[in-house]
Design an enzyme around this catalytic site. Structure first.
Site, PDB file in Angstrom:
ATOM      1  N   MET A 174       0.090   5.852  -9.765  1.00 48.72           N
ATOM      2  CA  MET A 174       0.590   6.250  -8.442  1.00 48.72           C
ATOM      3  C   MET A 174       1.920   6.985  -8.569  1.00 48.72           C
ATOM      4  SD  MET A 174      -1.118   5.639  -5.565  1.00 48.72           S
ATOM      5  CE  MET A 174       0.113   5.384  -4.296  1.00 48.72           C
TER       6      MET A 174
ATOM      7  N   SER B  50      -0.144   5.536   1.582  1.00 48.41           N
ATOM      8  CA  SER B  50      -1.569   5.219   1.514  1.00 48.41           C
ATOM      9  C   SER B  50      -2.373   6.430   1.071  1.00 48.41           C
ATOM     10  CB  SER B  50      -2.080   4.740   2.881  1.00 48.41           C
ATOM     11  OG  SER B  50      -3.465   4.468   2.809  1.00 48.41           O
TER      12      SER B  50
ATOM     13  N   LYS C 289       2.376   0.022   7.367  1.00 44.46           N
ATOM     14  CA  LYS C 289       1.458   0.106   6.225  1.00 44.46           C
ATOM     15  C   LYS C 289       0.662  -1.189   6.075  1.00 44.46           C
ATOM     16  CE  LYS C 289      -0.268   1.666   2.278  1.00 44.46           C
ATOM     17  NZ  LYS C 289      -0.739   0.511   1.527  1.00 44.46           N
TER      18      LYS C 289
ATOM     19  N   HIS D 149      -1.989  -1.153   8.644  1.00 46.56           N
ATOM     20  CA  HIS D 149      -2.972  -0.180   8.165  1.00 46.56           C
ATOM     21  C   HIS D 149      -3.923  -0.856   7.182  1.00 46.56           C
ATOM     22  CE1 HIS D 149      -4.267   2.322   4.767  1.00 46.56           C
ATOM     23  NE2 HIS D 149      -4.414   3.321   5.617  1.00 46.56           N
ATOM     24  N   ASN D 150      -3.371  -1.603   6.228  1.00 48.44           N
ATOM     25  CA  ASN D 150      -4.207  -2.264   5.226  1.00 48.44           C
ATOM     26  C   ASN D 150      -5.092  -3.330   5.855  1.00 48.44           C
ATOM     27  OD1 ASN D 150      -2.722  -0.664   3.500  1.00 48.44           O
ATOM     28  ND2 ASN D 150      -2.340  -2.269   2.025  1.00 48.44           N
TER      29      ASN D 150
ATOM     30  N   GLU E  55      -7.872  -1.609   7.392  1.00 52.75           N
ATOM     31  CA  GLU E  55      -8.734  -1.185   6.277  1.00 52.75           C
ATOM     32  C   GLU E  55      -9.685  -2.317   5.870  1.00 52.75           C
ATOM     33  OE1 GLU E  55      -7.874  -0.643   1.590  1.00 52.75           O
ATOM     34  OE2 GLU E  55      -6.607   0.570   2.908  1.00 52.75           O
TER      35      GLU E  55
END
Length: 474
Positions: free
Chosen positions: A16, A131, A185, A188-189, A192
């Site tokens: 990453m 992300s 975030k 968001h996860n 997901e």
């Protein structure tokens, strides 16, 4: 030491980190890099970074001195203690006004703590959600920065340049102060998790009833991807069914052990939702489904003892079932996002972040794992009404639920009759039925609480806020 001062530096050269560096350099920024293991830095310098405007620092002192002021040092290491360790090493080398950026999956409360401590030293701390995985980092991720407005002036131009672009708009906006970026975030996860579980449940229902071949599954998901369900996750699911195992000739998906892993952000999301008294039933069901999947040995043993319903061969309308499962997936997805946005709104008010839902929907449209066509619809909903109480109440989404409701229920009923576990479909539908219900059975619950604990209750025929107690055994 570098003779040219770099625009930004990055610490932590796992995949990453490397990909973010290459992304930054490709957009015209000069980048300094540092890794605790010097051999990793040298391998990167002689490999993927060779010939590029990337300076490999061998020491942290060299790294810091190679950065243009205000220095911008981005950390891409494992969340938790490793982040604190790097910060502790960096701080003595920095000057007032310099900026430390944490681009990992850190817990937002850690980000709040770090931001407060560094602010007292005159340093800026930017907790940034990133992300998109390895490909997103290289080609353009969705970026969710939280921090001071002043720090945003310096990191914003870089982040918006390297972010994914949708309709000419970078998938990066300033989320708010301190831990807001990492919180967004995290949610968001969590969403997901819900998206992935809902897709798996759609697969499970069809597998248990009409048992499509891998090629047929590919075609079903490909068709869904042409409509309102168009998304990254549907797209990769469609592709998964085309991959065959060279050893056996069977679809690889059929050979994969049904034990799912998780790194913790889903559990963080659910735990914080409970703290804020926000219903997050779809994500919670997804987290629990992963936990149950990990109990493989116990499930095998239980399956030999616990009876299943009598399964009858499917004799209904095949296409109607496929359409019903598609609609159940779409409706449940809407519920999951409605719950996630409710949590963001509640937390935003609690922490004073003033989150902008239109901005969040905008930056989730590209680069990230949950990127999907229907995020445009969410963006439009909050443009129509920035104070929208619940996504389900927006006219567009109300109409979708109205159209899909019968099929949604049909899919869940079919799953129940077949003994197929669909916790996320069921939780989403139960949330919908509870949220639209004027009177729930909580009146009986309150009577029970008053019976055993004298907790009191309100009455429907008395003014609100007036409480009563009954001597139930008198």
């Amino acid at each position: 030491m570098s003779t040219q001062l770099s625009d930004i530096g990055l610490i932590g050269l796992a995949v990453m980190g490397e990909n973010l560096v290459l992304n930054m350099e490709s957009k015209g920024f000069s980048v300094s890099v540092y890794n605790r293991t010097i051999a990793v830095t040298e391998k990167f310098a002689e490999g993927r970074a060779k010939g590029k405007n990337i300076y490999p620092a061998r020491t942290l002192e060299d790294f810091v001195s190679s950065l243009a002021r205000p220095r911008k040092a981005m950390i891409m290491v494992k969340a938790g203690a490793p982040v604190d360790a790097v910060i502790d090493q960096l701080v003595p080398l920095l000057e007032k006004g310099d900026i430390i950026i944490d681009g990992g999956n850190s817990l937002w409360t850690d980000t709040q703590r770090r931001e407060k401590a560094l602010k007292e030293k005159g340093l800026h701390f930017v907790g940034t959600g990133v992300s998109g995985g390895e490909e997103g980092a290289l080609k353009g991720p969705s970026i969710m920065p939280g921090g001071s407005e002043e720090s945003w002036k310096f990191v914003g131009p870089i982040f918006r340049k390297i972010a994914a672009i949708v309709d000419g708009e970078p998938c990066c906006r300033h989320m708010g102060p301190d831990g807001s970026g990492h919180y967004v975030k995290m949610v968001h996860n969590g969403i997901e998790y819900g998206d992935m579980q809902l897709i798996c449940e759609a697969y499970a229902i069809l597998k248990a009833t009409i048992n499509p071949s891998a090629d047929e599954f590919h075609n079903i998901f490909a068709e869904w991807n042409l409509g309102e369900l168009n998304s990254y996750l549907i797209d990769i699911t469609e592709k998964i069914f085309t991959k065959m195992d060279p050893e056996t000739g069977k679809p690889i998906v059929d050979l994969i052990l049904d034990k799912a892993g998780q790194k913790g952000t889903g559990k963080w999301t659910v735990g914080n939702a409970v703290e804020h008294a926000v219903v997050l039933s779809t994500v919670n069901a997804a987290v629990e489904a992963r936990i149950l999947s990990s109990l493989k040995d116990k499930r095998i043993a239980a399956g030999k003892i616990l009876p299943a319903p009598e399964i009858k061969p499917f004799s209904g309308d095949r296409q109607r079932l496929i359409d019903s499962v598609r609609d159940a997936l779409y409706a449940s997805k809407i519920v999951s996002y409605a719950q996630g946005l409710d949590l963001l709104g509640t937390a935003g008010r609690f922490y004073g972040w003033n989150l902008n839902f239109g901005d969040i929907a905008t930056i989730w449209r590209g680069g990230c794992i949950i990127r999907a066509h229907f995020l445009n619809r969410i963006k439009e909903a909050y443009e129509r009404d920035p104070a929208l109480e619940n996504l389900l109440l927006d006219p567009f989404f109300t109409e979708i639920i109205t159209k899909t409701q019968a099929n949604w229920r049909h899919a869940v009923i079919t799953a129940v009759e077949q003994g197929v576990a669909v916790p996320a479909f069921s939780a989403s539908l139960s949330y919908y039925d509870s949220y639209r219900c004027e009177r729930l059975p909580a009146n009986l619950l309150q009577a029970q609480r008053d019976f055993f604990g004298a907790h009191t209750y309100e009455r429907i025929d008395k003014p609100a806020g007036e409480f009563f107690h009954t001597e139930w055994l008198a």
